[in-house]
Design a protein around this motif. Structure first.
Motif, PDB file in Angstrom:
ATOM      1  N   ASN A  93      -6.723  -3.038  -4.186  1.00  0.00           N
ATOM      2  CA  ASN A  93      -5.642  -1.820  -3.336  1.00  0.00           C
ATOM      3  C   ASN A  93      -4.378  -1.783  -2.373  1.00  0.00           C
ATOM      4  OD1 ASN A  93      -9.349  -1.837  -3.148  1.00  0.00           O
ATOM      5  ND2 ASN A  93      -8.195   0.373  -3.393  1.00  0.00           N
ATOM      6  N   ILE A  94      -4.128  -1.139  -1.955  1.00  0.00           N
ATOM      7  CA  ILE A  94      -2.589  -0.918  -1.750  1.00  0.00           C
ATOM      8  C   ILE A  94      -3.036  -1.018   0.236  1.00  0.00           C
ATOM      9  CG2 ILE A  94      -0.719   0.354  -0.754  1.00  0.00           C
ATOM     10  CD1 ILE A  94      -0.698   0.503  -3.962  1.00  0.00           C
ATOM     11  N   ARG A  95      -1.870  -2.752   0.048  1.00  0.00           N
ATOM     12  CA  ARG A  95      -2.560  -2.909   1.286  1.00  0.00           C
ATOM     13  C   ARG A  95      -1.086  -3.588   2.031  1.00  0.00           C
ATOM     14  NH1 ARG A  95      -5.473  -8.586   0.843  1.00  0.00           N
ATOM     15  NH2 ARG A  95      -3.582  -9.179  -0.795  1.00  0.00           N
ATOM     16  N   LEU A  96      -1.037  -3.229   3.194  1.00  0.00           N
ATOM     17  CA  LEU A  96       0.122  -3.784   4.406  1.00  0.00           C
ATOM     18  C   LEU A  96       0.069  -4.968   4.087  1.00  0.00           C
ATOM     19  CD1 LEU A  96       0.113  -1.941   7.826  1.00  0.00           C
ATOM     20  CD2 LEU A  96       1.459  -1.444   5.615  1.00  0.00           C
ATOM     21  N   ARG A  97       2.303  -5.553   3.878  1.00  0.00           N
ATOM     22  CA  ARG A  97       1.603  -7.316   3.309  1.00  0.00           C
ATOM     23  C   ARG A  97       1.448  -7.802   4.193  1.00  0.00           C
ATOM     24  NH1 ARG A  97       7.869  -7.813   1.127  1.00  0.00           N
ATOM     25  NH2 ARG A  97       7.133  -6.375  -0.112  1.00  0.00           N
TER      26      ARG A  97
END
Length: 635
Positions: A93-97
């Protein structure tokens, strides 16, 4: 094809057939049960089948099980999806780095004189939260600005002030009205807090109008000093707004989202426009391991961002890539906000210009981040190459281990081991040691009870390095799948860096002989003149002070020193706050508190008889006898 792969495909095919043709959330699980991906769909069956219809991907290759949750609508599925993502942080999933929680500005409205402070939590009742911000630096800049404009207290605790009864420095530099000594009353202080809330909420016209009214009221009352304060504050606010008035009045109040994605990296920009003023510009770097397209990246980011935000805006401006998803986002955000939210895709005017500016900033942020990472990578390669040449090594020192000793007298002597791989820290492989000082030269990192006659850095270093060597010999032949294997101790370093001079190096060579026989380079770095000592050479190597190789050695040495000092302070603080209760075997924290409350002091407890111990409420007789025996041995 292996039988296990065939069985996996058959099991997944059966699971896909049983999926419902309903809106909801689906989850892809790996063999170990960890969550790989969470998705939402109008039809779970169709959306899941679409993942497998285009051939095998990195995601579908790792899926071993599919689970689902049916919801009443796709909007509900979107909200549920964000809950799962926040809880499980799936890889694809898209995640904050940066995996830390978002920073916020909080206001303690449950106190008579509210505080305005930095925080990363937003669950306390009676607090107002504003954010999220993209970095802690932005929060502190905002707090600094609010202090200059509206003067709030920074002292901790529910009551303002300190024990001296005098105002602190903040009063004299015009950052606080000093409610602690009644220089400002509760009502006036609350009005300042209300102005801060209006400012953070984006009600800029109201802030400006309020300051004008206060200035005029003070002038009419001939309180010219107070009028001058509001005049200066009004001028500062107007100057700030003019500098930020780049949106034009036609935009009004909205959040503008710009997203860029390339490979496994993505960036999202959030332009917060309030009353036609660009109030905040947030930049978020995202991990896109699944290499999702722009619409999926933007949709997942919006869901995660507003799930963390105290409230969604009345208007959200997005790019054309979300045209088909706009109605769904409107429904989900409206449900979250509790009032209608409009998701717009502007075709012209100031709103489109600002949205395109956000997208350009997202692309530039990605390019700059890529350049920074490439620059850091190149510098690390140069450092390793320079170090190899300076030390005469045949290969690049890919894994470097640094060791340091920290002590204060004979007590609490500790050591640290830090690891650099590829020129960068690898903190998961850091290890700490307590120096035993009992003559042992091998063993694990558990604490020893041996007494030391005094700090002896040479002996301590030899002991720690011998224990490191022993752990390697124990671990090297273990399978990576064995639970007892410690990957850090099982790894063979290319270079060992010891903090110290010739004496520490000699101790290290004695302890690490099996390492050196395997080609490991062992050196020491003396801090006074930054001299590098190597075995078999009486004079130190003098590396140029601007050498990348020396800079890398200094980073290793300084990191080992920092880590050792941190460990030393922790042990010393625990020892200073310990008591006789901490030395009792078989007695937990609750029982310790009960004993202290019953006897009133450690001294009274130490003198207690067995009968007195048995009289403690809830004390088993057997435990009372054991505690009495321990006290007798101690006494």
């Amino acid at each position: 094809m292996a039988t296990s792969d065939t069985e996996r495909e058959q099991r997944l095919t059966e699971q896909r057939r049983g999926l419902p043709d309903s809106p909801g959330v689906y989850q892809f699980l790996a063999e170990d049960g960890s969550m790989l991906y969470v998705g939402k769909a109008r039809s779970i069956r169709k959306r899941v089948n679409s993942h497998f219809s285009g051939g095998e991907t990195e995601l579908t290759r790792r899926v071993t099980q599919i689970e689902f949750l049916v919801t009443g609508s796709e909007a509900e599925a979107l909200l549920a999806e964000q809950t799962f993502i926040k809880r499980h942080r799936p890889l694809f999933n898209i995640r904050l780095r940066d995996d830390k929680s978002y920073p916020y500005v909080a206001i303690s409205l449950d106190e008579d004189y509210p505080r305005v402070y930095f925080t990363r939590e937003r669950h306390r009742p009676g607090r107002a939260y504003f954010g999220p911000f993209s970095s802690a630096k932005r929060v502190r800049e905002t707090l600094d600005l609010l202090g200059k404009l509206f003067q709030y207290r920074t002292c901790e605790g529910p009551e303002p002030g300190r024990r001296s009864g005098n105002p602190c420095l903040d009063y004299y530099i015009k950052r606080c009205g000093a409610p602690c000594v009644n220089y400002i009353g509760r009502e006036e202080y609350r009005r300042n807090i209300d102005a801060i809330i209006d400012f953070l909420s984006g009600r800029y016209k109201q802030v400006q109008r309020s300051e004008e009214e206060k200035m005029e009221a003070a002038a009419e009352a001939q309180d010219f000093e107070r009028a001058a304060v509001h005049r200066d504050r009004l001028a500062s606010v107007q100057s700030l707004f003019e500098r930020q008035r780049v949106a034009g009045a036609s935009v009004g109040t909205a959040d503008l989202i710009g997203v860029a994605a390339e490979g496994t990296d993505a960036n999202a920009q959030v332009f917060q426009v309030r009353d036609g003023i660009l109030a905040e510009r947030q930049s978020f770097y995202l991990e896109n391991q699944g290499e999702r397209d722009l619409s999926e990246v933007a949709e997942e980011f919006i869901g995660q961002y507003y799930a963390a935000a105290p409230a969604a805006p009345r208007q959200l401006v997005v790019g054309s890539y979300l045209r088909e998803r706009a109605p769904l986002l409107e429904e989900a955000l409206s449900e979250q906000r509790g009032s209608p939210v409009e998701v717009r895709i502007p075709e012209r005017g100031d709103t489109r210009r600002l949205r395109e500016l956000a997208e350009r900033n997202a692309k530039l942020a990605l390019d700059q981040d890529r350049l920074r990472r490439e620059h850091r990578r190149q510098r690390r390669v140069e450092s390793l190459s320079a170090l190899r040449e300076a030390l005469g090594m045949e290969e690049l020192p890919i894994r470097i281990e640094g060791f340091d000793i920290s002590n204060l007298g004979p007590e609490h002597t500790v050591a640290s081991m830090v690891v650099f791989e590829g020129g960068a820290t690898k903190k998961a492989h850091y290890r700490r040691f307590k120096v035993r000082g009992d003559g042992s030269k091998a063993g694990d990192t558990s604490s020893g009870n041996g007494a030391r006659s005094g700090p002896d850095d040479f002996a301590a270093m030899e002991e720690i390095l011998a224990r490191r060597m022993s752990r390697y010999l124990e671990q090297a032949d273990l399978s990576p799948h064995e639970s007892d294997r410690d990957e850090s101790f099982a790894s063979l370093p290319s270079l060992v860096v010891i903090d110290g001079g010739k004496g520490q190096l000699s101790a290290g060579i004695r302890a690490l002989r099996p390492f050196t026989e395997r080609g490991v380079k062992v050196i020491s770095l003396a801090k006074r003149l930054e001299e590098v000592f190597v075995p078999g050479r009486s004079e130190p190597l003098q590396l140029p002070h601007d050498s990348e190789g020396l800079k890398l050695l200094q980073r290793v040495r300084d990191e080992a020193h920092r880590f050792a000092i941190e460990h030393h302070r922790g042990r010393r603080d625990r020892a200073m706050t310990g008591s006789v209760f901490d030395e009792l075997r078989g007695v937990g924290p609750v029982r310790k508190r009960a004993l202290l409350e019953h006897f009133g002091s450690p001294e009274r407890f130490m003198a207690a008889s067995r009968e007195e111990l048995e009289a403690v409420p809830g004390m088993p007789g057997k435990l009372a006898r054991e505690i009495h025996e321990q006290l007798n041995r101690t006494g």
